[in-house]
Design an enzyme around this catalytic site. Structure first.
Site, PDB file in Angstrom:
ATOM      1  N   ASP A   1      -9.116  -5.003  -5.717  1.00  0.00           N
ATOM      2  CA  ASP A   1      -8.715  -4.098  -4.629  1.00  0.00           C
ATOM      3  C   ASP A   1      -9.819  -3.073  -4.379  1.00  0.00           C
ATOM      4  O   ASP A   1     -10.265  -2.393  -5.294  1.00  0.00           O
ATOM      5  CB  ASP A   1      -7.419  -3.390  -5.010  1.00  0.00           C
ATOM      6  CG  ASP A   1      -6.768  -2.653  -3.835  1.00  0.00           C
ATOM      7  OD1 ASP A   1      -7.488  -2.266  -2.892  1.00  0.00           O
ATOM      8  OD2 ASP A   1      -5.542  -2.470  -3.861  1.00  0.00           O
TER       9      ASP A   1
ATOM     10  N   SER B   1       0.832  -1.196   0.000  1.00  0.00           N
ATOM     11  CA  SER B   1       0.000   0.000   0.000  1.00  0.00           C
ATOM     12  C   SER B   1       0.871   1.252   0.000  1.00  0.00           C
ATOM     13  O   SER B   1       1.583   1.506  -0.972  1.00  0.00           O
ATOM     14  CB  SER B   1      -0.961  -0.043   1.196  1.00  0.00           C
ATOM     15  OG  SER B   1      -2.006   0.885   1.053  1.00  0.00           O
TER      16      SER B   1
ATOM     17  N   HIS C   1      -7.369  -5.740  -1.312  1.00  0.00           N
ATOM     18  CA  HIS C   1      -6.163  -4.985  -0.953  1.00  0.00           C
ATOM     19  C   HIS C   1      -5.114  -5.887  -0.311  1.00  0.00           C
ATOM     20  O   HIS C   1      -3.924  -5.723  -0.519  1.00  0.00           O
ATOM     21  CB  HIS C   1      -6.543  -3.845  -0.004  1.00  0.00           C
ATOM     22  CG  HIS C   1      -5.474  -2.815   0.152  1.00  0.00           C
ATOM     23  ND1 HIS C   1      -4.911  -2.155  -0.910  1.00  0.00           N
ATOM     24  CD2 HIS C   1      -4.853  -2.326   1.267  1.00  0.00           C
ATOM     25  CE1 HIS C   1      -4.004  -1.297  -0.470  1.00  0.00           C
ATOM     26  NE2 HIS C   1      -3.944  -1.393   0.836  1.00  0.00           N
TER      27      HIS C   1
END
Length: 822
Positions: A757, A684, A791
């Site tokens: 995601d 991330s 994610h």
């Protein structure tokens, strides 16, 4: 031109042997490049067998204690779900992920079993459930005499009621549970609860039109409406109809004997809470118009008080679509509406005094109000809040209000106790510190669930209790304190000793005249987490659980907390992992894993976080598997971004480069790392950092970036803690975007991203476009898009493939990198 087309060219029409040879050679060359580029496309890859064995090991059960502290639920789940679990039908609507079969939120994995035993001892008793029922959720009644088990089957969602006294006789009380937006709300007497069920007359799912009825249109009418880049939003009328179909729920009253009663009419209800006296419901119901730019949490809604038969008796708030809220601002009007926990039926809420705009200079930003049943008088003012209200904690004494607020400008938080019996008295300061000041955190007030299901501060006479992480230069050393409300003096009752990581889970027994008995969770580098009953008065303890090590094969791995400094003097730290067979003095390939965090000052930025004494566990897509492959790993290497909250990202690149240099230098100075064989990675925002480091330095041989965002013009209304928009600071957005510097990424970069995601900002296209940019500029990159993954990566196939890609990439470009010519 594809290979098939080229092969068609090699035919009778081209009878020149020379031409045929040239075309065949070109085809072979092209095929070779494709074989390298698409390695593994014939299926999921697997990492080395020792990594597979570690990741496949069953985790220890998750523990849930009953509110009275007398029972333990042991919930067992498999190490990883399968890709088949993730590939079930999922609807992505209004910022949610909906399982249309379960009529609930989509989940990738389910629990395997649930068992119960007394905390005092005895063998666990497994709750028997039908083989086709997958366990989705388990929750306690506040009276501790029942717990519910939510299961999912091909027929939908079911709810089972289990008595702690007869756990082998669960009763299915609902076969049409609807849990998308609602949980289980127990009534104060513990003899019934309210939940959601599928409306009986719902009918068939709306079908998408084969031919569109017209274009999909959105319109702006001149009002500022900055909004984060959310995903899974509604995009057309069919989406709206589908969302309304699956989000509509029937509120249902269910007794422990299995009796049902419908409340009100079906609607899109997002909450239903019972007043402490059990006479009213506080209900939130979403209404049209829906938004194509905002998720469900921002949709218009009515908040109402109902009587016990489902009739509205008071309209609390008519909340419009939250589409004109300043960045880091709040909605105007009544918000944070709830029942007061210490009064029979009193509503409490907050209203902004600054128009919801954090940029306005005002003496007070928020005000708390209250209104008691029968709700026919004017609301009374409780307290004005200087900064932004963030939380309310309540005592059994309704005259005491504990309000937590946050100063956005200073990134500061404080907690004040107000005594309503003294209207003009100055509040008592219980906590006042920087948001990032770990060392100065006095801990949270310990709360407990009352007999009617309300959460109140645990209090013995004038004493209250606090528990916290206990951050220190040595690492986290959790603690339990008690504080006198009259003198504010604090007494340390217990603190974790160095060499262990032990945290209070709950207070089991306490009194004003004795130190409490607590349940703790303890672990160390070699001992797996287990629960202990600890009598702080007598200094005695006894084990509650005796879980064994699920992965003994990694126990030889060593780790240590290492401290070092950035070139500008900022203190940094990391946890250094070394292989079990490490020979001192050997220089290993090094992998640095990090995630940048923002700080106001260097003092708080340099504080140590985490604990070097936690039990080493390697799960899922963890980068720590690299330690088993002969790497030294610097985990959670601190990457502080320090400065004024308004401008700190102006020097983002310079600060992460300095921190990266310092981390490598420390590992080299310790004699464990080869400076010519260093890789970097992150997830991330850590992936964003990784790509920037490859673009702006030559410190690393390769990088691994997972689920990142690399073009900040695609997040134009701010990202992470950035407060400025793209149009206010275009040069900063461009400077920190690795996409802008793709032509400078000249070290190999492995990009991994879930195709599904749902994290705001990290759209899959971010990785796709960066790969395209690096490739177009002649760089070395590999893009791995994981089907059905979000994610974070869940499915066994995806996790093992990610591990295989990572190890293969780093072995090729880092471990086996050629030494520079002398």
């Amino acid at each position: 031109m594809n290979l098939h087309e080229e092969n068609l060219m090699i035919g009778p029409r081209y009878n020149s042997m020379r031409f045929r040879i040239v075309v065949i050679c070109l085809a072979l060359n092209l095929w070779g490049s494709i074989a390298i580029r698409l390695h593994g496309d014939d299926g999921y890859m697997q990492p080395p067998a020792n990594v597979v064995d570690i990741l496949d090991a069953d985790p220890t059960p998750q523990i849930s204690t009953s509110p009275d502290g007398k029972w333990l639920l042991l919930v067992q789940r498999p190490a990883m779900p399968s890709i088949a679990d993730l590939s079930r039908r999922m609807l992505r609507l209004a910022g949610m992920r909906i399982d249309p079969v379960a009529n609930g939120q989509f989940t990738g994995g389910y629990d395997r079993s649930v068992s119960i035993r007394r905390l005092s001892g005895g063998d666990p008793v497994q709750v028997p459930l039908p083989a086709d029922q997958k366990i989705a959720d388990v929750s306690w009644s506040h009276r501790s005499d029942y717990f519910t088990v939510q299961t999912v089957s091909d027929a939908g969602s079911q709810l089972w009621l289990v008595s702690v006294e007869t756990p082998t006789m669960p009763r299915c009380v609902l076969t049409n549970l609807h849990s998308l937006t609602l949980g289980i709300e127990w009534l104060p007497d513990g003899q019934a609860f309210v939940c959601g069920t599928v409306p009986a007359d719902r009918g068939a799912e709306p079908q998408a039109p084969r031919i569109p009825s017209g274009p999909n249109i959105q319109e702006s009418e001149g009002l500022e409406s900055p909004v984060r880049t959310y995903q899974d939003l509604l995009s057309n009328p069919h989406d709206e109809a589908l969302f309304e179909y699956y989000a509509t729920v029937q509120l249902t009253f269910v007794t422990v004997t299995g009796e049902h009663k419908l409340l009100g009419v079906p609607g899109i209800y997002t909450s239903c809470s019972t007043s402490p006296d059990g006479k009213y419901y506080l209900v939130s119901r979403v209404k049209r118009p829906f938004s194509y730019l905002h998720p469900l949490s921002s949709f218009p809604r009515d908040i109402e008080v109902w009587d016990l038969v489902g009739q509205r008796i008071y309209s609390v708030a008519d909340i419009p679509l939250a589409d004109n809220i300043p960045i880091e601002g709040v909605q105007t009007g009544r918000r944070s509406i709830r029942w007061r926990a210490n009064e029979p039926a009193t509503l409490v809420w907050t209203e902004a005094l600054d128009g919801g705009d954090p940029r306005k200079m005002v003496p007070h930003r928020d005000q708390l109000f209250a209104l008691s049943a029968p709700f026919d008088s004017q609301p009374r003012e409780l307290v004005k809040v200087q900064y932004r209200f963030t939380g309310l904690t309540e005592f059994a004494d309704s005259n005491l209000l504990v309000v937590t607020e946050m100063d956005r400008d200073r990134r500061w938080t404080r907690t004040l106790m107000h005594d309503q019996r003294v209207p003009n008295a100055e509040p008592v300061i219980l906590m006042d510190r920087s948001l990032r000041d770990r060392y100065g955190d006095p801990g949270q007030l310990v709360t407990e669930v009352s007999d009617n299901g309300q959460r109140l501060v645990r209090q013995d006479g004038d004493w209250v209790y606090r528990t916290g992480a206990g951050a220190s230069p040595q690492g986290n050393l959790p603690f339990l304190d008690r504080q006198n409300l009259k003198t504010l003096a604090t007494e340390r009752l217990w603190r974790c000793e160095e060499g262990f990581f032990e945290s209070p889970v709950r207070i089991l027994e306490s009194g004003a005249e004795r130190k409490p008995i607590v349940l703790t969770s303890r672990e160390s580098n070699d001992l797996p987490p287990n629960f202990y009953r600890k009598d702080l008065q007598t200094g005695t303890e006894s084990p509650v659980t005796t879980f064994t090590d699920p992965t003994p094969q990694i126990r030889g791995i060593t780790k240590q907390l290492v401290k070092y400094e950035r070139a500008d003097g900022v203190a940094l730290s990391a946890t250094l992992y070394l292989p079990a067979d490490y020979v001192p003095g050997t220089r290993l390939p090094l992998f640095v894993w990090a995630y940048p965090l923002e700080f106001n000052d260097s003092a708080t930025a340099g504080q140590v976080s985490g604990s070097p004494w936690q039990f080493t566990q390697i799960r899922g897509s963890s980068h720590l598997t690299l330690v088993t492959q002969g790497y030294a790993v610097m985990d959670n290497a601190t990457m502080p971004i320090i400065g004024d909250p308004e401008t700190m990202n102006d020097t983002f690149v310079e600060q992460i480069v300095q921190a990266a240099e310092a981390a490598i230098n420390k590992a080299v100075d310790l004699g464990v790392a080869d400076p010519n064989r260093v890789g970097v990675g992150g997830h991330s925002y850590g992936a964003f950092m990784t790509a920037n480091l490859l673009a702006h330095t030559d410190l690393f041989k390769a990088g691994v970036a997972r689920s990142g965002a690399y073009n900040r013009t695609l997040t134009p209304f701010g990202f992470q803690s950035e407060r400025r928009t793209f149009w206010e600071a275009p040069e900063v957005y461009m400077k920190v975007s690795p996409f802008s510097h793709a032509h400078r990424i000249n070290q190999p970069l492995l990009l991994v991203h879930g195709e599904a995601d749902n994290n705001p900002g990290t759209f899959p296209i971010q990785s796709q476009r960066l790969f395209q940019a690096v490739k177009g500029n002649g760089g070395n990159a590999r893009l791995v898009m994981l089907p059905y993954e979000s994610h974070g990566y869940q499915a066994r196939e995806s996790v093992l493939h990610t591990q295989a890609e990572t190890i293969r990439w780093l072995d090729k470009y880092v471990k086996n990198a050629a030494s520079p010519a002398k």
